[in-house]
Scaffold this motif. Structure first.
Motif, PDB file in Angstrom:
ATOM      1  N   ARG A 145     -20.947 -47.373  19.419  1.00 29.26           N
ATOM      2  CA  ARG A 145     -21.073 -45.973  19.826  1.00 29.26           C
ATOM      3  C   ARG A 145     -21.720 -45.991  21.193  1.00 29.26           C
ATOM      4  O   ARG A 145     -22.780 -46.586  21.370  1.00 29.26           O
ATOM      5  CB  ARG A 145     -21.902 -45.176  18.828  1.00 29.26           C
ATOM      6  CG  ARG A 145     -21.090 -44.858  17.586  1.00 29.26           C
ATOM      7  CD  ARG A 145     -21.942 -44.374  16.449  1.00 29.26           C
ATOM      8  NE  ARG A 145     -21.175 -44.091  15.254  1.00 29.26           N
ATOM      9  CZ  ARG A 145     -20.521 -44.969  14.506  1.00 29.26           C
ATOM     10  NH1 ARG A 145     -20.504 -46.226  14.849  1.00 29.26           N
ATOM     11  NH2 ARG A 145     -19.877 -44.612  13.429  1.00 29.26           N
ATOM     12  N   MET A 146     -21.062 -45.363  22.142  1.00 27.22           N
ATOM     13  CA  MET A 146     -21.516 -45.435  23.532  1.00 27.22           C
ATOM     14  C   MET A 146     -21.732 -44.053  24.109  1.00 27.22           C
ATOM     15  O   MET A 146     -21.005 -43.122  23.777  1.00 27.22           O
ATOM     16  CB  MET A 146     -20.467 -46.124  24.409  1.00 27.22           C
ATOM     17  CG  MET A 146     -20.135 -47.514  24.047  1.00 27.22           C
ATOM     18  SD  MET A 146     -18.804 -48.098  25.124  1.00 27.22           S
ATOM     19  CE  MET A 146     -18.498 -49.690  24.395  1.00 27.22           C
ATOM     20  N   GLN A 147     -22.699 -43.995  24.996  1.00 25.46           N
ATOM     21  CA  GLN A 147     -22.871 -42.814  25.831  1.00 25.46           C
ATOM     22  C   GLN A 147     -22.597 -43.270  27.257  1.00 25.46           C
ATOM     23  O   GLN A 147     -23.227 -44.201  27.750  1.00 25.46           O
ATOM     24  CB  GLN A 147     -24.298 -42.278  25.730  1.00 25.46           C
ATOM     25  CG  GLN A 147     -24.557 -41.129  26.688  1.00 25.46           C
ATOM     26  CD  GLN A 147     -25.985 -40.653  26.589  1.00 25.46           C
ATOM     27  OE1 GLN A 147     -26.411 -40.206  25.531  1.00 25.46           O
ATOM     28  NE2 GLN A 147     -26.720 -40.765  27.675  1.00 25.46           N
ATOM     29  N   VAL A 148     -21.647 -42.615  27.897  1.00 26.65           N
ATOM     30  CA  VAL A 148     -21.272 -42.962  29.259  1.00 26.65           C
ATOM     31  C   VAL A 148     -21.599 -41.779  30.171  1.00 26.65           C
ATOM     32  O   VAL A 148     -21.157 -40.663  29.922  1.00 26.65           O
ATOM     33  CB  VAL A 148     -19.762 -43.315  29.347  1.00 26.65           C
ATOM     34  CG1 VAL A 148     -19.350 -43.585  30.774  1.00 26.65           C
ATOM     35  CG2 VAL A 148     -19.448 -44.514  28.455  1.00 26.65           C
ATOM     36  N   SER A 153     -16.880 -39.275  42.409  1.00 25.80           N
ATOM     37  CA  SER A 153     -16.804 -39.835  43.756  1.00 25.80           C
ATOM     38  C   SER A 153     -15.433 -39.472  44.302  1.00 25.80           C
ATOM     39  O   SER A 153     -14.427 -40.070  43.904  1.00 25.80           O
ATOM     40  CB  SER A 153     -16.994 -41.353  43.710  1.00 25.80           C
ATOM     41  OG  SER A 153     -16.821 -41.906  44.989  1.00 25.80           O
ATOM     42  N   GLY A 154     -15.387 -38.464  45.167  1.00 19.24           N
ATOM     43  CA  GLY A 154     -14.093 -37.965  45.631  1.00 19.24           C
ATOM     44  C   GLY A 154     -13.369 -37.324  44.464  1.00 19.24           C
ATOM     45  O   GLY A 154     -13.884 -36.437  43.816  1.00 19.24           O
ATOM     46  N   ASP A 155     -12.177 -37.822  44.166  1.00 18.93           N
ATOM     47  CA  ASP A 155     -11.404 -37.283  43.036  1.00 18.93           C
ATOM     48  C   ASP A 155     -11.463 -38.196  41.820  1.00 18.93           C
ATOM     49  O   ASP A 155     -10.703 -38.042  40.883  1.00 18.93           O
ATOM     50  CB  ASP A 155      -9.953 -37.036  43.458  1.00 18.93           C
ATOM     51  CG  ASP A 155      -9.231 -38.311  43.857  1.00 18.93           C
ATOM     52  OD1 ASP A 155      -9.891 -39.352  44.017  1.00 18.93           O
ATOM     53  OD2 ASP A 155      -7.996 -38.262  44.015  1.00 18.93           O
ATOM     54  N   GLN A 156     -12.395 -39.145  41.815  1.00 19.05           N
ATOM     55  CA  GLN A 156     -12.477 -40.140  40.753  1.00 19.05           C
ATOM     56  C   GLN A 156     -13.832 -40.048  40.045  1.00 19.05           C
ATOM     57  O   GLN A 156     -14.866 -39.838  40.674  1.00 19.05           O
ATOM     58  CB  GLN A 156     -12.308 -41.535  41.367  1.00 19.05           C
ATOM     59  CG  GLN A 156     -12.276 -42.651  40.381  1.00 19.05           C
ATOM     60  CD  GLN A 156     -12.061 -44.003  41.077  1.00 19.05           C
ATOM     61  OE1 GLN A 156     -12.227 -44.123  42.279  1.00 19.05           O
ATOM     62  NE2 GLN A 156     -11.705 -44.993  40.305  1.00 19.05           N
ATOM     63  N   TRP A 157     -13.821 -40.220  38.733  1.00 25.85           N
ATOM     64  CA  TRP A 157     -15.047 -40.309  37.949  1.00 25.85           C
ATOM     65  C   TRP A 157     -15.396 -41.786  37.791  1.00 25.85           C
ATOM     66  O   TRP A 157     -14.565 -42.582  37.361  1.00 25.85           O
ATOM     67  CB  TRP A 157     -14.859 -39.687  36.574  1.00 25.85           C
ATOM     68  CG  TRP A 157     -14.792 -38.201  36.574  1.00 25.85           C
ATOM     69  CD1 TRP A 157     -13.670 -37.429  36.505  1.00 25.85           C
ATOM     70  CD2 TRP A 157     -15.886 -37.288  36.646  1.00 25.85           C
ATOM     71  NE1 TRP A 157     -14.005 -36.097  36.529  1.00 25.85           N
ATOM     72  CE2 TRP A 157     -15.363 -35.986  36.617  1.00 25.85           C
ATOM     73  CE3 TRP A 157     -17.263 -37.450  36.737  1.00 25.85           C
ATOM     74  CZ2 TRP A 157     -16.169 -34.848  36.662  1.00 25.85           C
ATOM     75  CZ3 TRP A 157     -18.066 -36.312  36.779  1.00 25.85           C
ATOM     76  CH2 TRP A 157     -17.516 -35.034  36.743  1.00 25.85           C
ATOM     77  N   LEU A 158     -16.645 -42.147  38.121  1.00 27.69           N
ATOM     78  CA  LEU A 158     -17.119 -43.522  37.996  1.00 27.69           C
ATOM     79  C   LEU A 158     -18.304 -43.564  37.038  1.00 27.69           C
ATOM     80  O   LEU A 158     -19.136 -42.654  37.013  1.00 27.69           O
ATOM     81  CB  LEU A 158     -17.548 -44.062  39.364  1.00 27.69           C
ATOM     82  CG  LEU A 158     -16.453 -44.120  40.424  1.00 27.69           C
ATOM     83  CD1 LEU A 158     -17.039 -44.525  41.770  1.00 27.69           C
ATOM     84  CD2 LEU A 158     -15.329 -45.052  40.015  1.00 27.69           C
ATOM     85  N   THR A 159     -18.401 -44.651  36.286  1.00 28.28           N
ATOM     86  CA  THR A 159     -19.492 -44.806  35.333  1.00 28.28           C
ATOM     87  C   THR A 159     -20.760 -45.217  36.055  1.00 28.28           C
ATOM     88  O   THR A 159     -20.784 -46.217  36.769  1.00 28.28           O
ATOM     89  CB  THR A 159     -19.126 -45.848  34.258  1.00 28.28           C
ATOM     90  OG1 THR A 159     -17.989 -45.358  33.549  1.00 28.28           O
ATOM     91  CG2 THR A 159     -20.266 -46.062  33.280  1.00 28.28           C
ATOM     92  N   ASP A 160     -21.820 -44.444  35.840  1.00 26.62           N
ATOM     93  CA  ASP A 160     -23.115 -44.726  36.441  1.00 26.62           C
ATOM     94  C   ASP A 160     -24.057 -45.371  35.422  1.00 26.62           C
ATOM     95  O   ASP A 160     -24.895 -46.179  35.781  1.00 26.62           O
ATOM     96  CB  ASP A 160     -23.736 -43.436  36.982  1.00 26.62           C
ATOM     97  CG  ASP A 160     -25.019 -43.692  37.738  1.00 26.62           C
ATOM     98  OD1 ASP A 160     -25.034 -44.595  38.589  1.00 26.62           O
ATOM     99  OD2 ASP A 160     -26.011 -42.993  37.469  1.00 26.62           O
ATOM    100  N   GLN A 161     -23.900 -45.010  34.154  1.00 27.94           N
ATOM    101  CA  GLN A 161     -24.715 -45.605  33.102  1.00 27.94           C
ATOM    102  C   GLN A 161     -23.890 -45.706  31.824  1.00 27.94           C
ATOM    103  O   GLN A 161     -23.075 -44.834  31.540  1.00 27.94           O
ATOM    104  CB  GLN A 161     -25.964 -44.777  32.826  1.00 27.94           C
ATOM    105  CG  GLN A 161     -26.954 -44.805  33.946  1.00 27.94           C
ATOM    106  CD  GLN A 161     -28.260 -44.111  33.574  1.00 27.94           C
ATOM    107  OE1 GLN A 161     -28.485 -43.748  32.425  1.00 27.94           O
ATOM    108  NE2 GLN A 161     -29.126 -43.944  34.548  1.00 27.94           N
ATOM    109  N   LEU A 162     -24.142 -46.774  31.087  1.00 23.51           N
ATOM    110  CA  LEU A 162     -23.532 -46.948  29.772  1.00 23.51           C
ATOM    111  C   LEU A 162     -24.647 -47.368  28.836  1.00 23.51           C
ATOM    112  O   LEU A 162     -25.370 -48.323  29.129  1.00 23.51           O
ATOM    113  CB  LEU A 162     -22.437 -48.019  29.827  1.00 23.51           C
ATOM    114  CG  LEU A 162     -21.681 -48.260  28.520  1.00 23.51           C
ATOM    115  CD1 LEU A 162     -20.252 -48.677  28.815  1.00 23.51           C
ATOM    116  CD2 LEU A 162     -22.347 -49.300  27.651  1.00 23.51           C
ATOM    117  N   GLN A 163     -24.777 -46.649  27.732  1.00 22.87           N
ATOM    118  CA  GLN A 163     -25.791 -46.980  26.731  1.00 22.87           C
ATOM    119  C   GLN A 163     -25.142 -47.051  25.359  1.00 22.87           C
ATOM    120  O   GLN A 163     -24.248 -46.258  25.055  1.00 22.87           O
ATOM    121  CB  GLN A 163     -26.872 -45.909  26.681  1.00 22.87           C
ATOM    122  CG  GLN A 163     -27.642 -45.709  27.952  1.00 22.87           C
ATOM    123  CD  GLN A 163     -28.636 -44.562  27.782  1.00 22.87           C
ATOM    124  OE1 GLN A 163     -29.365 -44.507  26.804  1.00 22.87           O
ATOM    125  NE2 GLN A 163     -28.651 -43.652  28.743  1.00 22.87           N
TER     126      GLN A 163
END
Length: 166
Positions: A145-148, A153-163
């Motif tokens: 089970r993850m929280q992302v 960034s511009g038109d793109q979603w990037l992962t900053d944290q994963l728990q």
């Protein structure tokens, strides 16, 4: 002469009708803007869930034979803290995966948007991965089970944290 036939009454009626038309156009414009903003927000939320889903699949899909490419996919979809931490641990992870001839194939079972705004989003995911290695030739199911947390960034979603969450 009837009341409607008088010039002053006609002008007053025309003015009232014009005011009603203008008011209708203003209200319609405001509602249209609100609907458009809501659609954009919904689309952004859906895009964030799609990005988090892809990252979760990439993160849980690693093969000792293609590790460099697999790890690069994770880095390409990351930013900030998560990107730094993952990149810093890649060499150690590669040694572990390669020495155990590990193969993990992930799939997202459920993903849900917790919150989002124009620049950030949080997604919770339920992920399963089938893992084989030198100790387990038959795939062993792993459940995550993850929280992302994502950043736009511009038109793109990037992962900053994963728990990993309970």
């Amino acid at each position: 002469m009837s009341a409607l036939a008088r010039p002053g009454v006609r002008v007053a009626l025309a003015a009232v009708l014009a005011a009603l038309v203008v008011a209708g156009l203003v209200v319609g414009g405001l509602l249209g803007r609100r609907v458009l903003a809501e659609r954009r927000s919904t689309a952004a939320g859906q895009d964030a869930v799609a990005a988090a889903t892809q990252l979760a699949v990439n993160f849980t899909t690693l093969d000792y034979r293609t590790f460099d490419r697999d790890a690069q996919r994770v880095v390409d979809d990351a930013t900030g803290t998560f990107k730094k931490e993952f990149a810093a641990q890649t060499d150690q992870l590669k040694k572990l995966v390669t020495s155990n001839k590990a193969v993990s194939k992930g799939k997202v079972l459920k993903a849900g948007l917790v919150s989002h705004d124009a620049d950030s989003a949080r997604v919770i995911l339920v992920v399963d991965a089938d893992v084989t290695n030198t100790a387990a030739a038959t795939p062993v199911a792993r459940h995550y089970r993850m929280q992302v947390d994502l950043t736009r960034s511009g038109d793109q979603w990037l992962t900053d944290q994963l728990q990993f969450v309970g």
